[in-house]
Scaffold this motif. Structure first.
Motif, PDB file in Angstrom:
ATOM      1  N   VAL A  51      15.888 -10.431  54.776  1.00 49.55           N
ATOM      2  CA  VAL A  51      15.447 -10.885  53.393  1.00 49.55           C
ATOM      3  C   VAL A  51      16.433 -11.837  53.099  1.00 49.55           C
ATOM      4  O   VAL A  51      16.238 -12.947  52.575  1.00 49.55           O
ATOM      5  CB  VAL A  51      14.851  -9.982  52.587  1.00 49.55           C
ATOM      6  N   ALA A  52      17.771 -11.325  52.921  1.00 50.59           N
ATOM      7  CA  ALA A  52      18.662 -12.135  52.117  1.00 50.59           C
ATOM      8  C   ALA A  52      19.060 -13.196  53.126  1.00 50.59           C
ATOM      9  O   ALA A  52      19.142 -14.508  52.428  1.00 50.59           O
ATOM     10  CB  ALA A  52      19.904 -11.168  52.388  1.00 50.59           C
ATOM     11  N   GLU A  53      18.915 -13.496  54.122  1.00 56.08           N
ATOM     12  CA  GLU A  53      18.965 -14.756  55.180  1.00 56.08           C
ATOM     13  C   GLU A  53      17.737 -15.606  54.792  1.00 56.08           C
ATOM     14  O   GLU A  53      18.012 -16.778  54.733  1.00 56.08           O
ATOM     15  CB  GLU A  53      19.033 -14.126  56.680  1.00 56.08           C
ATOM     16  N   LYS A  54      16.451 -15.206  54.637  1.00 58.75           N
ATOM     17  CA  LYS A  54      15.712 -16.082  54.156  1.00 58.75           C
ATOM     18  C   LYS A  54      15.833 -16.769  52.959  1.00 58.75           C
ATOM     19  O   LYS A  54      15.668 -17.758  52.689  1.00 58.75           O
ATOM     20  CB  LYS A  54      14.372 -15.369  54.505  1.00 58.75           C
ATOM     21  N   LEU A  55      16.075 -15.968  52.136  1.00 57.25           N
ATOM     22  CA  LEU A  55      16.418 -16.511  50.693  1.00 57.25           C
ATOM     23  C   LEU A  55      17.671 -17.245  50.580  1.00 57.25           C
ATOM     24  O   LEU A  55      17.476 -18.383  50.059  1.00 57.25           O
ATOM     25  CB  LEU A  55      16.892 -14.962  49.707  1.00 57.25           C
ATOM     26  N   ALA A  56      18.632 -17.141  51.608  1.00 56.29           N
ATOM     27  CA  ALA A  56      19.732 -18.172  51.317  1.00 56.29           C
ATOM     28  C   ALA A  56      19.283 -19.673  52.023  1.00 56.29           C
ATOM     29  O   ALA A  56      19.882 -20.535  51.816  1.00 56.29           O
ATOM     30  CB  ALA A  56      20.911 -17.708  52.300  1.00 56.29           C
ATOM     31  N   SER A  57      18.284 -19.456  52.712  1.00 55.55           N
ATOM     32  CA  SER A  57      17.535 -20.843  53.300  1.00 55.55           C
ATOM     33  C   SER A  57      16.799 -21.647  52.155  1.00 55.55           C
ATOM     34  O   SER A  57      16.219 -22.784  52.521  1.00 55.55           O
ATOM     35  CB  SER A  57      16.905 -20.545  54.536  1.00 55.55           C
ATOM     36  N   ILE A  68      18.889 -15.325  37.272  1.00 54.57           N
ATOM     37  CA  ILE A  68      19.208 -14.553  38.079  1.00 54.57           C
ATOM     38  C   ILE A  68      17.836 -13.799  38.685  1.00 54.57           C
ATOM     39  O   ILE A  68      17.254 -13.116  37.735  1.00 54.57           O
ATOM     40  CB  ILE A  68      20.141 -13.852  37.395  1.00 54.57           C
ATOM     41  N   ILE A  69      17.744 -13.568  39.721  1.00 53.27           N
ATOM     42  CA  ILE A  69      16.570 -12.978  40.162  1.00 53.27           C
ATOM     43  C   ILE A  69      16.764 -11.611  41.157  1.00 53.27           C
ATOM     44  O   ILE A  69      17.660 -11.783  41.979  1.00 53.27           O
ATOM     45  CB  ILE A  69      15.800 -13.792  41.250  1.00 53.27           C
ATOM     46  N   MET A  70      16.677 -10.412  40.665  1.00 50.36           N
ATOM     47  CA  MET A  70      17.031  -8.987  41.109  1.00 50.36           C
ATOM     48  C   MET A  70      15.768  -8.705  42.009  1.00 50.36           C
ATOM     49  O   MET A  70      14.741  -9.041  41.614  1.00 50.36           O
ATOM     50  CB  MET A  70      17.321  -8.036  40.214  1.00 50.36           C
ATOM     51  N   LEU A  71      16.123  -8.322  43.166  1.00 53.78           N
ATOM     52  CA  LEU A  71      14.844  -7.798  44.057  1.00 53.78           C
ATOM     53  C   LEU A  71      15.356  -6.552  44.888  1.00 53.78           C
ATOM     54  O   LEU A  71      16.337  -6.304  45.122  1.00 53.78           O
ATOM     55  CB  LEU A  71      15.102  -8.898  45.526  1.00 53.78           C
ATOM     56  N   SER A  72      14.235  -5.821  44.776  1.00 52.64           N
ATOM     57  CA  SER A  72      14.291  -4.493  45.419  1.00 52.64           C
ATOM     58  C   SER A  72      13.485  -4.863  46.921  1.00 52.64           C
ATOM     59  O   SER A  72      12.340  -5.621  46.832  1.00 52.64           O
ATOM     60  CB  SER A  72      13.174  -3.643  44.880  1.00 52.64           C
ATOM     61  N   VAL A  73      14.099  -4.494  47.953  1.00 47.84           N
ATOM     62  CA  VAL A  73      13.475  -4.707  49.450  1.00 47.84           C
ATOM     63  C   VAL A  73      13.570  -3.438  50.451  1.00 47.84           C
ATOM     64  O   VAL A  73      14.187  -2.502  50.036  1.00 47.84           O
ATOM     65  CB  VAL A  73      14.550  -5.761  49.704  1.00 47.84           C
ATOM     66  N   THR A  93      10.423  -7.877  41.934  1.00 51.44           N
ATOM     67  CA  THR A  93      11.436  -8.666  41.617  1.00 51.44           C
ATOM     68  C   THR A  93      11.566  -8.556  40.035  1.00 51.44           C
ATOM     69  O   THR A  93      10.618  -8.097  39.420  1.00 51.44           O
ATOM     70  CB  THR A  93      11.090 -10.249  41.931  1.00 51.44           C
ATOM     71  N   GLU A  94      12.578  -9.086  39.463  1.00 49.42           N
ATOM     72  CA  GLU A  94      12.843  -9.234  38.059  1.00 49.42           C
ATOM     73  C   GLU A  94      13.783 -10.290  37.768  1.00 49.42           C
ATOM     74  O   GLU A  94      14.896 -10.446  38.319  1.00 49.42           O
ATOM     75  CB  GLU A  94      13.735  -8.071  37.389  1.00 49.42           C
ATOM     76  N   THR A  95      13.235 -11.429  37.162  1.00 48.11           N
ATOM     77  CA  THR A  95      13.722 -12.582  37.043  1.00 48.11           C
ATOM     78  C   THR A  95      14.278 -12.786  35.555  1.00 48.11           C
ATOM     79  O   THR A  95      13.621 -12.451  34.705  1.00 48.11           O
ATOM     80  CB  THR A  95      12.782 -13.924  37.128  1.00 48.11           C
ATOM     81  N   MET A  96      15.518 -13.061  35.377  1.00 49.08           N
ATOM     82  CA  MET A  96      16.148 -13.142  34.137  1.00 49.08           C
ATOM     83  C   MET A  96      16.797 -14.661  34.088  1.00 49.08           C
ATOM     84  O   MET A  96      17.371 -15.196  34.800  1.00 49.08           O
ATOM     85  CB  MET A  96      17.348 -12.317  33.854  1.00 49.08           C
ATOM     86  N   LEU A  97      16.184 -15.293  32.696  1.00 50.53           N
ATOM     87  CA  LEU A  97      16.698 -16.724  32.565  1.00 50.53           C
ATOM     88  C   LEU A  97      18.183 -16.665  31.742  1.00 50.53           C
ATOM     89  O   LEU A  97      18.317 -15.882  30.939  1.00 50.53           O
ATOM     90  CB  LEU A  97      15.706 -17.447  31.602  1.00 50.53           C
ATOM     91  N   ALA A  98      19.064 -17.466  32.248  1.00 47.53           N
ATOM     92  CA  ALA A  98      20.388 -17.521  31.610  1.00 47.53           C
ATOM     93  C   ALA A  98      20.361 -18.611  30.541  1.00 47.53           C
ATOM     94  O   ALA A  98      19.694 -19.483  30.748  1.00 47.53           O
ATOM     95  CB  ALA A  98      21.418 -18.105  32.644  1.00 47.53           C
ATOM     96  N   GLY A 135      23.154  -0.454  43.212  1.00 46.99           N
ATOM     97  CA  GLY A 135      22.432  -0.141  42.041  1.00 46.99           C
ATOM     98  C   GLY A 135      21.061  -0.181  42.384  1.00 46.99           C
ATOM     99  O   GLY A 135      20.531  -0.047  43.134  1.00 46.99           O
ATOM    100  N   PRO A 136      20.268  -0.356  41.313  1.00 48.97           N
ATOM    101  CA  PRO A 136      18.631  -0.228  41.471  1.00 48.97           C
ATOM    102  C   PRO A 136      18.101  -1.072  42.235  1.00 48.97           C
ATOM    103  O   PRO A 136      16.972  -1.064  42.750  1.00 48.97           O
ATOM    104  CB  PRO A 136      18.247  -0.200  40.115  1.00 48.97           C
ATOM    105  N   TYR A 137      18.586  -2.617  42.454  1.00 50.87           N
ATOM    106  CA  TYR A 137      18.123  -3.261  43.326  1.00 50.87           C
ATOM    107  C   TYR A 137      19.148  -3.602  44.471  1.00 50.87           C
ATOM    108  O   TYR A 137      19.990  -2.861  44.475  1.00 50.87           O
ATOM    109  CB  TYR A 137      18.107  -4.936  42.299  1.00 50.87           C
ATOM    110  N   ASP A 138      18.461  -4.346  45.388  1.00 53.35           N
ATOM    111  CA  ASP A 138      19.315  -4.595  46.561  1.00 53.35           C
ATOM    112  C   ASP A 138      19.664  -5.945  46.729  1.00 53.35           C
ATOM    113  O   ASP A 138      20.806  -6.030  47.467  1.00 53.35           O
ATOM    114  CB  ASP A 138      18.055  -4.330  47.976  1.00 53.35           C
ATOM    115  N   ILE A 139      19.396  -7.002  46.079  1.00 49.96           N
ATOM    116  CA  ILE A 139      19.538  -8.191  46.338  1.00 49.96           C
ATOM    117  C   ILE A 139      19.504  -9.046  44.882  1.00 49.96           C
ATOM    118  O   ILE A 139      18.595  -8.766  44.367  1.00 49.96           O
ATOM    119  CB  ILE A 139      18.762  -8.905  47.433  1.00 49.96           C
TER     120      ILE A 139
END
Length: 91
Positions: free
Chosen positions: A18-24, A5-10, A69-74, A36-40
């Motif tokens: 940015v969300a559209e670029k990420l989706a691709s 799970i990657i949390m992003l501040s934008v 960014t903050e990356t959390m491994l599941a 909350g504290p992140y946007d995406i």
């Protein structure tokens, strides 16, 4: 399979762009705008940790307007749905 799970501040006025670029990006199965504290929040599903590293340090790093960014491994999925089965269709 590795899920992260990657949390992003934008920058606020560029969240949709940015969300559209990420989706691709290959490896990102879902992208959500969130409160909350992140946007995406982006869900990555890849084969190994090296692919997570490449995704974050190469692909995400090239996208303008990402501030942090903050990356959390599941470790384990607790779901009524068979997520592994859903994402392996056609693989």
């Amino acid at each position: 399979m590795v899920t992260a799970i990657i949390m992003l501040s934008v920058e606020k006025k560029h969240i949709n762009q940015v969300a559209e670029k990420l989706a691709s990006i290959k490896g990102l199965s879902e992208v959500y705008s969130v409160s909350g504290p992140y946007d995406i929040a982006a869900i990555a599903r890849v084969q190994n940790n090296d692919e997570i590293s490449e995704l974050v340090t190469q692909h995400l790093a090239q996208i303008d307007y990402i501030l942090k960014t903050e990356t959390m491994l599941a470790f384990k999925a607790y779901s009524k749905d068979d997520l592994e089965g859903m994402f392996s269709v056609g693989a």
